[in-house]
Design a protein around this motif. Sequence first.
Motif, mmCIF file in Angstrom:
data_model
loop_
_atom_site.group_PDB
_atom_site.id
_atom_site.type_symbol
_atom_site.label_atom_id
_atom_site.label_comp_id
_atom_site.label_asym_id
_atom_site.label_seq_id
_atom_site.Cartn_x
_atom_site.Cartn_y
_atom_site.Cartn_z
ATOM 1 N N GLU A 17 0.835 -1.202 0.000
ATOM 2 C CA GLU A 17 0.000 0.000 0.000
ATOM 3 C C GLU A 17 0.869 1.252 0.000
ATOM 4 O O GLU A 17 0.527 2.263 -0.645
ATOM 5 N N CYS A 20 1.981 1.836 -3.522
ATOM 6 C CA CYS A 20 0.934 2.495 -4.312
ATOM 7 C C CYS A 20 0.902 3.991 -4.019
ATOM 8 O O CYS A 20 0.781 4.815 -4.941
ATOM 9 N N GLU A 24 1.661 6.770 -6.891
ATOM 10 C CA GLU A 24 0.654 7.781 -7.218
ATOM 11 C C GLU A 24 1.185 9.186 -6.959
ATOM 12 O O GLU A 24 0.903 10.116 -7.728
ATOM 13 N N SER A 120 1.866 -0.958 -9.828
ATOM 14 C CA SER A 120 1.841 -1.028 -8.366
ATOM 15 C C SER A 120 0.466 -1.424 -7.864
ATOM 16 O O SER A 120 0.339 -2.130 -6.850
ATOM 17 N N GLY A 121 -0.576 -1.011 -8.578
ATOM 18 C CA GLY A 121 -1.926 -1.417 -8.217
ATOM 19 C C GLY A 121 -2.120 -2.917 -8.348
ATOM 20 O O GLY A 121 -2.741 -3.557 -7.489
ATOM 21 N N ASP A 124 -0.293 -4.619 -5.524
ATOM 22 C CA ASP A 124 -1.057 -4.534 -4.278
ATOM 23 C C ASP A 124 -2.149 -5.602 -4.234
ATOM 24 O O ASP A 124 -2.407 -6.205 -3.186
#
Length: 206
Positions: A17, A20, A24, A120-121, A124
Amino acid sequence: MAKKKFDYFHYFKQISEIICEAAEFLHRVLRDFDSNALQKSIDYMHEIEHRADCAKHEMTQLLAHEFITPIEREDIVALAQELDNVVDKLEDVLLRIYMFGVKAIREEAVAFSGVIVKCSGELDKVMAEFKNFKNSATIRDGIVAVNHYESDGDALLVENIRMLSASAVPDREFYIWTDIYEHLEECLDACEDVADIIESVIMKNT
């Protein structure tokens, strides 16, 4: 009273997380770039990176006192290190931009960071499924997606450097942006390294 078992999978998810969040944030900084605010952005990214470091250190310290672990100890250490490495790579991109004194961001770099956000999403999602890796119906699809985005990054690196060459930019600018693109691609490489460890764990334990 029985000692409470340490939930390593929770910590892996916690770091993913953070990845992410860092991805972002990097994307927003590049998309809405303000060179005057860059130092503030670097400071905030370093705070994110510090949280990932703290989670990794807490996990490894607790591991030293555990006799039974859900997966092999060396895999826990390797996975914790590689997850932390992703955040380090994301921070490195901003540091490169600062060191080179970049005043404007090329559109190709913004597109590159967008791919990192997507990758990265997916990573996750993989980490969310990792605790159920023996029975998960979707974790392998997530690993494939991470690998796919890493391949996209390879292609972007080649194409972006080719565009730089074709546009006949000054040598200094060519060097700067080649270096930045390579560091963006390394973020995707680091995500794939995490996925590779998870795939290895699955193969060894199923």
